[in-house]
Motif scaffolding. Sequence first.
Motif, mmCIF file in Angstrom:
data_model
loop_
_atom_site.group_PDB
_atom_site.id
_atom_site.type_symbol
_atom_site.label_atom_id
_atom_site.label_comp_id
_atom_site.label_asym_id
_atom_site.label_seq_id
_atom_site.Cartn_x
_atom_site.Cartn_y
_atom_site.Cartn_z
ATOM 1 N N MET A 1 -16.472 42.145 11.817
ATOM 2 C CA MET A 1 -15.805 41.103 11.069
ATOM 3 C C MET A 1 -15.947 39.801 11.830
ATOM 4 S SD MET A 1 -11.949 41.180 9.729
ATOM 5 C CE MET A 1 -11.017 39.703 9.624
ATOM 6 N N ARG A 2 -16.492 38.822 11.165
ATOM 7 C CA ARG A 2 -16.658 37.516 11.795
ATOM 8 C C ARG A 2 -15.324 36.781 11.791
ATOM 9 N NH1 ARG A 2 -20.426 37.919 8.001
ATOM 10 N NH2 ARG A 2 -19.392 36.318 6.781
ATOM 11 N N HIS A 3 -15.193 35.827 12.692
ATOM 12 C CA HIS A 3 -13.953 35.066 12.800
ATOM 13 C C HIS A 3 -13.674 34.305 11.507
ATOM 14 C CE1 HIS A 3 -10.669 32.961 14.622
ATOM 15 N NE2 HIS A 3 -11.221 31.804 14.317
ATOM 16 N N SER A 4 -14.703 33.829 10.833
ATOM 17 C CA SER A 4 -14.504 33.047 9.609
ATOM 18 C C SER A 4 -13.959 33.900 8.466
ATOM 19 C CB SER A 4 -15.816 32.390 9.177
ATOM 20 O OG SER A 4 -16.770 33.389 8.899
ATOM 21 N N ASP A 5 -14.149 35.241 8.525
ATOM 22 C CA ASP A 5 -13.646 36.112 7.465
ATOM 23 C C ASP A 5 -12.134 36.134 7.400
ATOM 24 O OD1 ASP A 5 -16.213 36.749 6.807
ATOM 25 O OD2 ASP A 5 -16.235 38.623 7.948
ATOM 26 N N SER A 6 -11.467 35.936 8.514
ATOM 27 C CA SER A 6 -10.017 36.029 8.527
ATOM 28 C C SER A 6 -9.332 34.669 8.562
ATOM 29 C CB SER A 6 -9.559 36.850 9.723
ATOM 30 O OG SER A 6 -9.908 36.184 10.917
ATOM 31 N N GLN A 7 -10.088 33.602 8.557
ATOM 32 C CA GLN A 7 -9.463 32.290 8.671
ATOM 33 C C GLN A 7 -8.642 31.915 7.451
ATOM 34 O OE1 GLN A 7 -12.347 29.383 9.802
ATOM 35 N NE2 GLN A 7 -11.962 29.737 11.954
ATOM 36 N N TRP A 8 -8.982 32.435 6.256
ATOM 37 C CA TRP A 8 -8.181 32.105 5.084
ATOM 38 C C TRP A 8 -6.742 32.547 5.282
ATOM 39 C CZ3 TRP A 8 -5.455 35.788 2.640
ATOM 40 C CH2 TRP A 8 -5.825 37.107 2.860
ATOM 41 N N TYR A 9 -6.532 33.657 6.003
ATOM 42 C CA TYR A 9 -5.171 34.152 6.231
ATOM 43 C C TYR A 9 -4.463 33.333 7.301
ATOM 44 C CZ TYR A 9 -1.282 37.119 7.407
ATOM 45 O OH TYR A 9 -0.024 37.580 7.647
ATOM 46 N N GLU A 10 -5.158 33.077 8.384
ATOM 47 C CA GLU A 10 -4.523 32.413 9.516
ATOM 48 C C GLU A 10 -4.196 30.945 9.224
ATOM 49 O OE1 GLU A 10 -6.923 33.144 12.917
ATOM 50 O OE2 GLU A 10 -6.669 35.307 12.757
ATOM 51 N N LEU A 73 -12.694 48.337 9.840
ATOM 52 C CA LEU A 73 -12.719 47.061 10.566
ATOM 53 C C LEU A 73 -12.155 47.216 11.969
ATOM 54 C CD1 LEU A 73 -11.542 44.473 7.882
ATOM 55 C CD2 LEU A 73 -13.810 44.684 8.884
ATOM 56 N N LEU A 74 -11.063 47.962 12.095
ATOM 57 C CA LEU A 74 -10.465 48.160 13.411
ATOM 58 C C LEU A 74 -11.405 48.944 14.326
ATOM 59 C CD1 LEU A 74 -7.944 47.558 15.054
ATOM 60 C CD2 LEU A 74 -7.006 49.737 14.263
ATOM 61 N N ARG A 75 -12.079 49.950 13.779
ATOM 62 C CA ARG A 75 -13.060 50.704 14.586
ATOM 63 C C ARG A 75 -14.184 49.802 15.060
ATOM 64 N NH1 ARG A 75 -13.662 55.391 10.810
ATOM 65 N NH2 ARG A 75 -11.826 56.586 11.305
ATOM 66 N N ARG A 76 -14.667 48.952 14.151
ATOM 67 C CA ARG A 76 -15.764 48.052 14.506
ATOM 68 C C ARG A 76 -15.334 47.081 15.599
ATOM 69 N NH1 ARG A 76 -17.853 44.886 9.689
ATOM 70 N NH2 ARG A 76 -16.828 46.597 8.643
ATOM 71 N N LEU A 77 -14.106 46.579 15.496
ATOM 72 C CA LEU A 77 -13.616 45.664 16.533
ATOM 73 C C LEU A 77 -13.460 46.383 17.870
ATOM 74 C CD1 LEU A 77 -10.943 43.414 14.795
ATOM 75 C CD2 LEU A 77 -13.060 42.693 15.872
ATOM 76 N N ARG A 78 -13.025 47.625 17.837
ATOM 77 C CA ARG A 78 -12.852 48.379 19.088
ATOM 78 C C ARG A 78 -14.183 48.691 19.754
ATOM 79 N NH1 ARG A 78 -7.939 52.450 17.455
ATOM 80 N NH2 ARG A 78 -6.301 50.880 17.638
ATOM 81 N N VAL A 86 -8.555 39.059 19.661
ATOM 82 C CA VAL A 86 -7.210 39.614 19.747
ATOM 83 C C VAL A 86 -6.441 39.348 18.459
ATOM 84 C CG1 VAL A 86 -5.007 39.470 20.970
ATOM 85 C CG2 VAL A 86 -7.147 39.428 22.245
ATOM 86 N N SER A 87 -6.590 38.156 17.894
ATOM 87 C CA SER A 87 -5.848 37.830 16.675
ATOM 88 C C SER A 87 -6.314 38.684 15.495
ATOM 89 C CB SER A 87 -5.980 36.343 16.341
ATOM 90 O OG SER A 87 -7.312 36.011 16.024
#
Length: 127
Positions: A1-10, A73-78, A86-87
């Motif tokens: 997951m790229r950082h830009s994928d979660s920016q809409w939420y943050e 997604l969590l597996r991929r990040l791990r 971290v966020s």
Amino acid sequence: MRHSDSQWYERRGSGTLLIILGVEVMAVVPSLFNVILCEFDVYSHATNFLVCCTIVVFGLLLYSFIFCHNVALLRRLRNFNDGYSVSESFQIKENLAVLKVMLYFVCTTAPIVIVSLLLFAFIHLPI
């Protein structure tokens, strides 16, 4: 997951509100139309039963997809494949915690839904 994928939420911008509105529309509108169409005899009770079952199954499939997607997604990040954040990791863990709480609601309401659909079928459908 790229950082830009979660920016809409943050960012907590208008996009977040549109997603909340979209989820509510997906949850309420089909059921509302089903009730209106059945009450005004646009379609039969048998069709109403099939639409109710379809709405329930679609909701369960959507829940399952979202849960499995967050686990992946969590597996991929791990595994540090896409860069660790971290966020993002915290957000995905938070999503999974909320989904697990929602699972308790699903498990407690499932018997009620199943019994009500069976009673509806027994009363209104020619068996």
